[in-house]
Design a protein around this motif. Structure first.
Motif, PDB file in Angstrom:
ATOM      1  N   GLU A  29       0.827  -1.209   0.000  1.00 33.25           N
ATOM      2  CA  GLU A  29       0.000   0.000   0.000  1.00 33.25           C
ATOM      3  C   GLU A  29       0.857   1.254   0.000  1.00 33.25           C
ATOM      4  O   GLU A  29       0.596   2.212  -0.742  1.00 33.25           O
ATOM      5  N   ALA A  30       1.909   1.277   0.820  1.00 35.29           N
ATOM      6  CA  ALA A  30       2.773   2.455   0.891  1.00 35.29           C
ATOM      7  C   ALA A  30       3.484   2.690  -0.435  1.00 35.29           C
ATOM      8  O   ALA A  30       3.598   3.834  -0.903  1.00 35.29           O
ATOM      9  N   ALA A  31       3.982   1.605  -1.054  1.00 37.90           N
ATOM     10  CA  ALA A  31       4.638   1.748  -2.353  1.00 37.90           C
ATOM     11  C   ALA A  31       3.650   2.233  -3.410  1.00 37.90           C
ATOM     12  O   ALA A  31       3.997   3.041  -4.279  1.00 37.90           O
ATOM     13  N   SER A  32       2.411   1.764  -3.338  1.00 37.86           N
ATOM     14  CA  SER A  32       1.389   2.215  -4.278  1.00 37.86           C
ATOM     15  C   SER A  32       1.110   3.704  -4.128  1.00 37.86           C
ATOM     16  O   SER A  32       0.742   4.380  -5.096  1.00 37.86           O
ATOM     17  N   LEU A  33       1.277   4.213  -2.907  1.00 38.71           N
ATOM     18  CA  LEU A  33       1.051   5.626  -2.638  1.00 38.71           C
ATOM     19  C   LEU A  33       2.294   6.474  -2.894  1.00 38.71           C
ATOM     20  O   LEU A  33       2.293   7.670  -2.625  1.00 38.71           O
TER      21      LEU A  33
END
Length: 464
Positions: A29-33
Protein backbone atom coordinates in the motif's frame (compact mmCIF):
# COMPACT_ATOMS: atom_id res chain seq x y z
CA UNK A 1 -2.74 16.47 4.79
CA UNK A 2 -3.12 14.33 1.66
CA UNK A 3 -0.39 11.95 0.58
CA UNK A 4 0.89 11.82 -2.99
CA UNK A 5 -0.90 9.82 -5.63
CA UNK A 6 0.31 6.50 -7.02
CA UNK A 7 3.63 6.82 -8.80
CA UNK A 8 4.58 10.06 -7.02
CA UNK A 9 7.62 9.50 -4.81
CA UNK A 10 7.66 10.84 -1.28
CA UNK A 11 10.71 12.80 -0.28
CA UNK A 12 11.09 10.76 2.92
CA UNK A 13 11.98 7.14 3.61
CA UNK A 14 9.63 4.60 5.18
CA UNK A 15 10.82 1.49 7.00
CA UNK A 16 8.59 -1.49 7.69
CA UNK A 17 9.85 -3.93 10.31
CA UNK A 18 8.37 -7.38 9.82
CA UNK A 19 7.30 -9.14 6.62
CA UNK A 20 4.22 -10.93 7.86
CA UNK A 21 0.82 -10.34 6.33
CA UNK A 22 0.45 -6.95 8.05
CA UNK A 23 3.93 -5.80 7.08
CA UNK A 24 3.64 -6.87 3.46
CA UNK A 25 0.19 -5.29 3.19
CA UNK A 26 1.67 -2.05 4.52
CA UNK A 27 4.58 -2.28 2.07
CA UNK A 28 2.39 -2.78 -0.99
CA UNK A 29 0.00 0.00 0.00
CA UNK A 30 2.77 2.46 0.89
CA UNK A 31 4.64 1.75 -2.35
CA UNK A 32 1.39 2.22 -4.28
CA UNK A 33 1.05 5.63 -2.64
CA UNK A 34 4.55 6.59 -3.78
CA UNK A 35 6.55 5.93 -0.62
CA UNK A 36 10.20 4.85 -0.68
CA UNK A 37 9.78 1.59 1.21
CA UNK A 38 12.33 -0.67 2.85
CA UNK A 39 11.06 -3.88 4.50
CA UNK A 40 13.19 -5.62 7.15
CA UNK A 41 12.55 -9.29 7.94
CA UNK A 42 14.64 -11.19 10.49
CA UNK A 43 13.97 -14.64 9.04
CA UNK A 44 14.28 -15.95 5.49
CA UNK A 45 10.64 -17.01 5.22
CA UNK A 46 7.97 -14.39 4.65
CA UNK A 47 4.58 -14.52 6.34
CA UNK A 48 5.17 -14.09 10.07
CA UNK A 49 2.78 -16.32 12.02
CA UNK A 50 1.09 -17.39 8.75
CA UNK A 51 4.06 -18.77 6.84
CA UNK A 52 5.34 -21.88 5.08
CA UNK A 53 6.88 -24.73 7.05
CA UNK A 54 9.14 -27.32 5.42
CA UNK A 55 8.84 -30.83 6.92
CA UNK A 56 9.17 -34.46 5.85
CA UNK A 57 6.54 -37.14 5.69
CA UNK A 58 7.33 -40.21 7.83
CA UNK A 59 8.34 -42.19 4.74
CA UNK A 60 10.63 -39.48 3.41
CA UNK A 61 8.98 -37.11 0.86
CA UNK A 62 9.31 -33.38 1.64
CA UNK A 63 6.16 -31.41 2.42
CA UNK A 64 5.44 -27.67 2.24
CA UNK A 65 3.03 -27.16 5.12
CA UNK A 66 2.24 -24.11 7.26
CA UNK A 67 3.02 -23.07 10.80
CA UNK A 68 -0.74 -23.34 11.37
CA UNK A 69 -3.76 -24.22 9.23
CA UNK A 70 -5.64 -21.10 8.10
CA UNK A 71 -8.69 -20.41 6.01
CA UNK A 72 -10.12 -17.23 4.49
CA UNK A 73 -13.74 -16.31 3.84
CA UNK A 74 -15.37 -14.29 1.09
CA UNK A 75 -15.94 -11.44 3.56
CA UNK A 76 -12.17 -10.84 3.74
CA UNK A 77 -12.58 -8.14 1.12
CA UNK A 78 -9.36 -6.21 1.83
CA UNK A 79 -7.21 -9.34 1.87
CA UNK A 80 -8.66 -10.72 -1.34
CA UNK A 81 -8.41 -7.37 -3.14
CA UNK A 82 -4.77 -7.00 -2.07
CA UNK A 83 -3.92 -10.54 -3.15
CA UNK A 84 -5.43 -9.83 -6.53
CA UNK A 85 -3.52 -6.54 -6.75
CA UNK A 86 -0.15 -8.27 -6.42
CA UNK A 87 -1.02 -10.88 -9.04
CA UNK A 88 -2.55 -13.80 -7.12
CA UNK A 89 -4.93 -15.84 -9.27
CA UNK A 90 -7.65 -16.26 -6.64
CA UNK A 91 -9.53 -19.21 -8.23
CA UNK A 92 -6.23 -21.08 -8.62
CA UNK A 93 -4.89 -20.21 -5.16
CA UNK A 94 -8.08 -20.79 -3.17
CA UNK A 95 -10.63 -23.59 -3.15
CA UNK A 96 -14.04 -21.98 -2.70
CA UNK A 97 -16.67 -23.90 -0.74
CA UNK A 98 -20.17 -22.72 0.20
CA UNK A 99 -20.86 -22.08 3.85
CA UNK A 100 -20.78 -25.36 5.69
CA UNK A 101 -19.59 -27.03 8.87
CA UNK A 102 -20.42 -30.67 8.13
CA UNK A 103 -19.57 -33.40 10.60
CA UNK A 104 -18.14 -36.75 9.47
CA UNK A 105 -21.59 -38.40 9.72
CA UNK A 106 -23.06 -35.87 7.25
CA UNK A 107 -24.97 -33.83 9.81
CA UNK A 108 -24.32 -30.19 10.52
CA UNK A 109 -24.62 -26.86 8.72
CA UNK A 110 -24.35 -27.06 4.91
CA UNK A 111 -25.58 -24.72 2.19
CA UNK A 112 -27.91 -26.74 -0.08
CA UNK A 113 -26.78 -26.85 -3.74
CA UNK A 114 -29.87 -24.94 -4.90
CA UNK A 115 -28.96 -21.98 -2.62
CA UNK A 116 -25.24 -21.63 -3.38
CA UNK A 117 -25.83 -18.80 -5.86
CA UNK A 118 -28.34 -16.96 -3.72
CA UNK A 119 -27.25 -13.51 -2.46
CA UNK A 120 -26.47 -12.91 1.21
CA UNK A 121 -28.11 -13.43 3.60
CA UNK A 122 -30.43 -15.83 1.76
CA UNK A 123 -27.69 -18.44 1.25
CA UNK A 124 -26.87 -18.43 4.97
CA UNK A 125 -30.54 -18.57 5.97
CA UNK A 126 -31.06 -21.51 3.60
CA UNK A 127 -28.12 -23.30 5.22
CA UNK A 128 -29.61 -22.70 8.67
CA UNK A 129 -33.07 -23.78 7.62
CA UNK A 130 -31.83 -27.10 6.24
CA UNK A 131 -29.35 -28.20 8.92
CA UNK A 132 -29.38 -31.98 9.05
CA UNK A 133 -30.02 -33.50 12.45
CA UNK A 134 -31.74 -30.45 13.96
CA UNK A 135 -35.49 -30.36 14.66
CA UNK A 136 -37.43 -27.52 13.08
CA UNK A 137 -37.70 -25.73 16.40
CA UNK A 138 -33.93 -25.46 16.72
CA UNK A 139 -33.54 -24.23 13.15
CA UNK A 140 -36.22 -21.60 13.62
CA UNK A 141 -34.64 -20.46 16.88
CA UNK A 142 -31.37 -19.75 15.08
CA UNK A 143 -33.11 -18.02 12.17
CA UNK A 144 -35.03 -15.80 14.59
CA UNK A 145 -31.85 -14.99 16.52
CA UNK A 146 -29.99 -14.13 13.29
CA UNK A 147 -32.78 -11.80 12.14
CA UNK A 148 -32.94 -10.25 15.61
CA UNK A 149 -29.20 -9.54 15.52
CA UNK A 150 -29.57 -8.06 12.05
CA UNK A 151 -32.44 -5.79 13.10
CA UNK A 152 -30.28 -4.53 15.98
CA UNK A 153 -27.53 -3.61 13.54
CA UNK A 154 -25.32 -6.42 14.84
CA UNK A 155 -24.64 -4.36 17.94
CA UNK A 156 -25.02 -5.29 21.60
CA UNK A 157 -23.90 -4.34 25.07
CA UNK A 158 -20.08 -4.36 24.86
CA UNK A 159 -19.89 -6.18 28.21
CA UNK A 160 -21.66 -9.27 26.85
CA UNK A 161 -19.90 -12.53 26.09
CA UNK A 162 -20.97 -14.79 23.24
CA UNK A 163 -22.45 -17.15 25.83
CA UNK A 164 -24.57 -14.27 27.16
CA UNK A 165 -25.66 -13.35 23.64
CA UNK A 166 -26.72 -16.90 22.81
CA UNK A 167 -28.14 -18.02 26.14
CA UNK A 168 -31.66 -18.44 24.72
CA UNK A 169 -30.53 -20.64 21.83
CA UNK A 170 -31.01 -24.42 22.10
CA UNK A 171 -28.00 -26.22 23.54
CA UNK A 172 -27.41 -28.22 20.33
CA UNK A 173 -27.30 -25.02 18.24
CA UNK A 174 -24.79 -23.48 20.62
CA UNK A 175 -22.60 -26.56 20.81
CA UNK A 176 -22.63 -27.57 17.13
CA UNK A 177 -22.53 -24.12 15.51
CA UNK A 178 -21.93 -21.13 17.79
CA UNK A 179 -19.03 -22.69 19.71
CA UNK A 180 -17.01 -23.80 16.64
CA UNK A 181 -17.72 -20.52 14.81
CA UNK A 182 -16.65 -18.47 17.82
CA UNK A 183 -13.50 -20.41 18.62
CA UNK A 184 -12.40 -20.46 14.97
CA UNK A 185 -12.97 -16.72 14.43
CA UNK A 186 -11.99 -15.31 17.83
CA UNK A 187 -9.84 -18.17 19.21
CA UNK A 188 -11.65 -17.63 22.49
CA UNK A 189 -14.25 -19.85 24.23
CA UNK A 190 -17.82 -18.53 24.13
CA UNK A 191 -17.82 -18.01 27.90
CA UNK A 192 -15.03 -15.43 27.51
CA UNK A 193 -15.42 -14.14 23.93
CA UNK A 194 -16.65 -10.66 23.07
CA UNK A 195 -20.20 -10.72 21.68
CA UNK A 196 -19.57 -7.37 19.99
CA UNK A 197 -16.69 -8.69 17.89
CA UNK A 198 -18.49 -11.98 17.21
CA UNK A 199 -21.51 -10.11 15.83
CA UNK A 200 -19.24 -8.00 13.64
CA UNK A 201 -17.75 -11.14 12.10
CA UNK A 202 -21.21 -12.67 11.64
CA UNK A 203 -22.45 -9.48 9.99
CA UNK A 204 -19.70 -9.54 7.38
CA UNK A 205 -19.65 -13.31 6.86
CA UNK A 206 -23.35 -14.16 6.82
CA UNK A 207 -25.05 -10.90 5.90
CA UNK A 208 -22.34 -8.96 4.08
CA UNK A 209 -21.18 -8.94 0.49
CA UNK A 210 -18.03 -10.83 -0.36
CA UNK A 211 -15.25 -9.87 -2.71
CA UNK A 212 -15.71 -10.30 -6.44
CA UNK A 213 -17.85 -13.32 -7.16
CA UNK A 214 -17.50 -14.79 -3.67
CA UNK A 215 -20.31 -14.76 -1.15
CA UNK A 216 -19.30 -13.28 2.18
CA UNK A 217 -19.84 -16.70 3.75
CA UNK A 218 -17.74 -18.60 1.18
CA UNK A 219 -15.02 -20.72 2.79
CA UNK A 220 -11.75 -20.19 0.94
CA UNK A 221 -9.16 -22.89 1.58
CA UNK A 222 -5.57 -22.23 0.48
CA UNK A 223 -4.27 -24.56 -2.24
CA UNK A 224 -0.69 -23.56 -1.57
CA UNK A 225 1.42 -22.77 1.47
CA UNK A 226 0.72 -19.48 3.24
CA UNK A 227 3.99 -17.78 2.25
CA UNK A 228 3.31 -18.46 -1.42
CA UNK A 229 -0.33 -17.45 -1.05
CA UNK A 230 0.39 -13.75 -0.47
CA UNK A 231 3.71 -12.61 1.11
CA UNK A 232 5.96 -14.06 -1.61
CA UNK A 233 3.75 -12.60 -4.34
CA UNK A 234 3.82 -9.24 -2.55
CA UNK A 235 7.62 -9.40 -2.43
CA UNK A 236 7.76 -10.01 -6.18
CA UNK A 237 5.40 -7.10 -6.70
CA UNK A 238 7.65 -4.85 -4.60
CA UNK A 239 10.71 -5.89 -6.58
CA UNK A 240 8.96 -4.78 -9.76
CA UNK A 241 8.63 -1.30 -8.31
CA UNK A 242 12.36 -0.72 -8.78
CA UNK A 243 14.00 1.98 -6.69
CA UNK A 244 10.89 2.81 -4.66
CA UNK A 245 10.92 -0.45 -2.67
CA UNK A 246 13.44 -2.82 -1.12
CA UNK A 247 13.24 -6.03 0.89
CA UNK A 248 15.97 -7.00 3.38
CA UNK A 249 15.39 -10.68 4.16
CA UNK A 250 17.46 -12.15 7.00
CA UNK A 251 18.08 -8.71 8.50
CA UNK A 252 17.08 -8.36 12.13
CA UNK A 253 16.40 -4.86 13.43
CA UNK A 254 18.00 -4.80 16.87
CA UNK A 255 17.54 -1.18 17.94
CA UNK A 256 15.09 1.64 17.42
CA UNK A 257 15.85 5.16 18.58
CA UNK A 258 14.78 8.69 17.68
CA UNK A 259 17.19 11.21 16.24
CA UNK A 260 15.63 14.59 15.71
CA UNK A 261 12.59 14.16 13.49
CA UNK A 262 13.80 10.75 12.25
CA UNK A 263 14.03 7.23 13.57
CA UNK A 264 17.25 5.23 13.54
CA UNK A 265 17.05 1.49 12.92
CA UNK A 266 20.06 -0.55 13.97
CA UNK A 267 20.99 -3.92 12.46
CA UNK A 268 24.14 -5.95 11.78
CA UNK A 269 25.27 -3.60 9.01
CA UNK A 270 24.94 -0.46 11.13
CA UNK A 271 22.24 2.18 11.54
CA UNK A 272 19.90 3.78 9.00
CA UNK A 273 17.72 6.85 9.31
CA UNK A 274 14.06 6.82 8.29
CA UNK A 275 11.42 9.52 8.35
CA UNK A 276 8.61 7.07 9.14
CA UNK A 277 8.60 3.58 10.64
CA UNK A 278 5.83 0.98 10.67
CA UNK A 279 6.57 -1.70 13.25
CA UNK A 280 4.80 -4.84 12.05
CA UNK A 281 6.25 -7.68 14.10
CA UNK A 282 4.34 -9.92 16.50
CA UNK A 283 3.17 -8.36 19.76
CA UNK A 284 5.93 -9.59 22.08
CA UNK A 285 8.94 -8.30 20.08
CA UNK A 286 7.02 -5.09 19.34
CA UNK A 287 6.45 -4.49 23.05
CA UNK A 288 10.13 -5.11 23.79
CA UNK A 289 11.28 -2.79 20.99
CA UNK A 290 9.04 0.08 22.11
CA UNK A 291 10.02 -0.32 25.74
CA UNK A 292 13.72 -0.17 24.83
CA UNK A 293 13.18 2.72 22.43
CA UNK A 294 11.43 4.69 25.17
CA UNK A 295 14.69 4.82 27.13
CA UNK A 296 16.30 6.74 24.25
CA UNK A 297 13.41 9.21 23.78
CA UNK A 298 12.97 12.71 25.12
CA UNK A 299 10.49 13.53 27.86
CA UNK A 300 7.77 14.37 25.32
CA UNK A 301 7.94 11.04 23.44
CA UNK A 302 8.90 8.59 26.20
CA UNK A 303 5.47 8.38 27.88
CA UNK A 304 3.64 7.45 24.68
CA UNK A 305 6.03 4.58 23.91
CA UNK A 306 5.86 3.25 27.45
CA UNK A 307 2.07 3.50 27.52
CA UNK A 308 1.85 1.65 24.21
CA UNK A 309 4.17 -1.09 25.50
CA UNK A 310 2.12 -1.45 28.70
CA UNK A 311 -1.08 -1.91 26.68
CA UNK A 312 0.54 -4.68 24.63
CA UNK A 313 1.96 -6.36 27.71
CA UNK A 314 -1.54 -6.45 29.27
CA UNK A 315 -3.06 -8.30 26.31
CA UNK A 316 -4.10 -11.88 27.12
CA UNK A 317 -2.98 -14.38 24.48
CA UNK A 318 -4.25 -17.82 23.53
CA UNK A 319 -2.67 -20.70 21.65
CA UNK A 320 -3.59 -22.58 18.48
CA UNK A 321 -2.28 -26.08 17.81
CA UNK A 322 -2.19 -27.74 14.40
CA UNK A 323 -1.53 -31.47 14.30
CA UNK A 324 -0.41 -32.74 10.89
CA UNK A 325 -0.84 -36.48 10.49
CA UNK A 326 -0.63 -38.93 7.59
CA UNK A 327 -2.63 -42.03 6.75
CA UNK A 328 -1.74 -43.66 3.40
CA UNK A 329 -4.78 -43.66 1.11
CA UNK A 330 -7.01 -41.75 3.53
CA UNK A 331 -9.55 -39.33 2.09
CA UNK A 332 -12.30 -37.40 3.88
CA UNK A 333 -15.83 -36.84 2.58
CA UNK A 334 -15.05 -33.11 2.29
CA UNK A 335 -11.85 -31.00 2.23
CA UNK A 336 -12.91 -29.58 5.60
CA UNK A 337 -14.95 -31.21 8.34
CA UNK A 338 -16.10 -30.10 11.76
CA UNK A 339 -15.29 -32.45 14.61
CA UNK A 340 -17.25 -33.00 17.79
CA UNK A 341 -15.01 -31.39 20.35
CA UNK A 342 -15.88 -31.82 24.01
CA UNK A 343 -16.47 -28.66 26.05
CA UNK A 344 -13.46 -29.40 28.24
CA UNK A 345 -11.47 -30.69 25.23
CA UNK A 346 -9.86 -33.44 27.29
CA UNK A 347 -10.63 -36.36 25.00
CA UNK A 348 -11.64 -34.56 21.77
CA UNK A 349 -9.66 -31.32 21.53
CA UNK A 350 -9.73 -30.65 17.75
CA UNK A 351 -12.60 -28.64 16.30
CA UNK A 352 -11.77 -29.06 12.60
CA UNK A 353 -9.85 -31.32 10.23
CA UNK A 354 -8.60 -30.45 6.73
CA UNK A 355 -7.76 -32.97 4.03
CA UNK A 356 -4.61 -31.45 2.53
CA UNK A 357 -4.62 -34.08 -0.20
CA UNK A 358 -7.87 -32.68 -1.59
CA UNK A 359 -6.43 -29.17 -1.45
CA UNK A 360 -3.34 -30.33 -3.37
CA UNK A 361 -4.80 -33.00 -5.71
CA UNK A 362 -1.76 -33.03 -8.01
CA UNK A 363 0.83 -33.39 -5.22
CA UNK A 364 1.35 -37.09 -4.52
CA UNK A 365 3.18 -36.36 -1.25
CA UNK A 366 0.10 -34.59 0.14
CA UNK A 367 -2.31 -37.47 -0.36
CA UNK A 368 -3.54 -38.83 2.96
CA UNK A 369 -2.24 -35.81 4.91
CA UNK A 370 -4.62 -34.32 7.47
CA UNK A 371 -4.41 -31.07 9.45
CA UNK A 372 -6.26 -31.06 12.76
CA UNK A 373 -6.87 -27.64 14.35
CA UNK A 374 -7.19 -27.08 18.10
CA UNK A 375 -8.18 -23.47 18.73
CA UNK A 376 -7.72 -21.96 22.20
CA UNK A 377 -5.50 -24.94 23.07
CA UNK A 378 -4.22 -25.26 26.62
CA UNK A 379 -2.35 -28.57 26.89
CA UNK A 380 1.24 -29.37 26.00
CA UNK A 381 2.29 -30.51 22.53
CA UNK A 382 2.72 -34.24 23.13
CA UNK A 383 -0.51 -34.62 25.10
CA UNK A 384 -2.51 -32.74 22.46
CA UNK A 385 -1.01 -34.78 19.65
CA UNK A 386 -1.90 -38.07 21.34
CA UNK A 387 -5.47 -36.95 22.06
CA UNK A 388 -6.01 -35.67 18.53
CA UNK A 389 -4.82 -38.95 17.00
CA UNK A 390 -7.18 -40.86 19.31
CA UNK A 391 -10.02 -38.48 18.37
CA UNK A 392 -9.31 -39.07 14.66
CA UNK A 393 -9.57 -42.81 15.17
CA UNK A 394 -12.92 -42.53 16.99
CA UNK A 395 -14.60 -39.90 14.82
CA UNK A 396 -13.00 -40.55 11.40
CA UNK A 397 -11.99 -44.17 11.61
CA UNK A 398 -8.39 -43.26 10.82
CA UNK A 399 -6.53 -45.73 12.98
CA UNK A 400 -3.34 -45.76 10.89
CA UNK A 401 -2.53 -42.06 11.31
CA UNK A 402 1.12 -41.23 11.88
CA UNK A 403 2.07 -37.87 13.35
CA UNK A 404 4.06 -35.72 10.90
CA UNK A 405 4.40 -32.39 12.73
CA UNK A 406 2.59 -30.71 15.59
CA UNK A 407 2.81 -26.92 15.66
CA UNK A 408 1.90 -25.09 18.85
CA UNK A 409 1.68 -21.32 18.40
CA UNK A 410 1.52 -20.32 22.08
CA UNK A 411 0.74 -16.65 21.40
CA UNK A 412 -1.25 -17.18 18.22
CA UNK A 413 -3.91 -14.55 18.93
CA UNK A 414 -5.06 -12.25 21.67
CA UNK A 415 -8.02 -13.50 23.70
CA UNK A 416 -10.90 -11.49 22.24
CA UNK A 417 -12.73 -10.66 25.47
CA UNK A 418 -15.38 -7.97 26.14
CA UNK A 419 -13.97 -4.48 26.62
CA UNK A 420 -10.44 -5.48 25.67
CA UNK A 421 -8.16 -2.47 25.14
CA UNK A 422 -5.83 -2.95 22.17
CA UNK A 423 -2.82 -0.73 21.40
CA UNK A 424 -3.35 2.11 18.90
CA UNK A 425 -1.67 2.34 15.52
CA UNK A 426 -0.06 5.69 16.34
CA UNK A 427 2.83 5.03 18.74
CA UNK A 428 4.73 8.33 18.48
CA UNK A 429 5.33 10.99 15.78
CA UNK A 430 6.58 9.10 12.72
CA UNK A 431 6.19 5.70 14.42
CA UNK A 432 3.25 3.40 13.69
CA UNK A 433 2.21 -0.14 14.58
CA UNK A 434 0.61 -2.80 12.40
CA UNK A 435 -0.52 -6.29 13.29
CA UNK A 436 -3.62 -8.33 13.99
CA UNK A 437 -3.42 -7.36 17.69
CA UNK A 438 -3.45 -3.59 17.03
CA UNK A 439 -6.69 -1.68 17.59
CA UNK A 440 -9.24 -2.41 14.86
CA UNK A 441 -12.67 -3.86 14.16
CA UNK A 442 -11.58 -7.45 13.53
CA UNK A 443 -10.23 -10.22 15.75
CA UNK A 444 -6.76 -11.67 15.18
CA UNK A 445 -7.30 -13.00 11.66
CA UNK A 446 -5.54 -12.60 8.31
CA UNK A 447 -8.10 -9.93 7.43
CA UNK A 448 -7.36 -8.12 10.68
CA UNK A 449 -3.63 -8.16 9.94
CA UNK A 450 -4.08 -6.93 6.37
CA UNK A 451 -6.46 -4.14 7.34
CA UNK A 452 -4.02 -3.01 10.01
CA UNK A 453 -1.16 -2.92 7.50
CA UNK A 454 -3.17 -0.98 4.93
CA UNK A 455 -4.29 1.52 7.54
CA UNK A 456 -0.76 2.06 8.89
CA UNK A 457 0.57 2.69 5.39
CA UNK A 458 -2.11 5.30 4.70
CA UNK A 459 -1.46 7.04 8.00
CA UNK A 460 2.32 7.07 7.46
CA UNK A 461 2.16 8.41 3.91
CA UNK A 462 -0.50 11.00 4.73
CA UNK A 463 1.41 12.34 7.73
CA UNK A 464 4.67 12.98 5.88
Amino acid sequence: MEGPGPGQALSGKLAIVGAGWAGMAAAVEAASLGAQVTVFEATRTLGGRARALAVQRPDGPPLALDNGQHILIGAYTDTLALMQRVGVDLPQALLSLPLGLPFPDGSGLQTPPWATRWPAPLDALAAIATVRGWPWGERLALVRASLRWQSAGFACDPALTVADLCQRLPARVTHELIEPLCVSALNTPITDASATVFLRVLRDALFGRGFGGYSGSSLLLPRTDLSTLFPDMAAQWLQRQGGTAGLRIGTRVSTLRPQGAQWMLGHEAGEEAFDQVIWATAASPAEKAMRQAADACDEATEPSLKAWARTVRALPFTAITTVYAWAPGARLSSPMLALRAQPDATEAPAQFVFDRGQLHPHDAAMQGLMAFVVSASTDDRDALQARVLAQAQRQLGLGTLQAVQTVVEKRATFACTPGLVRPPQAVAPGLWAAGDYVDGPYPATLEGAVRSGLSAARLATASH
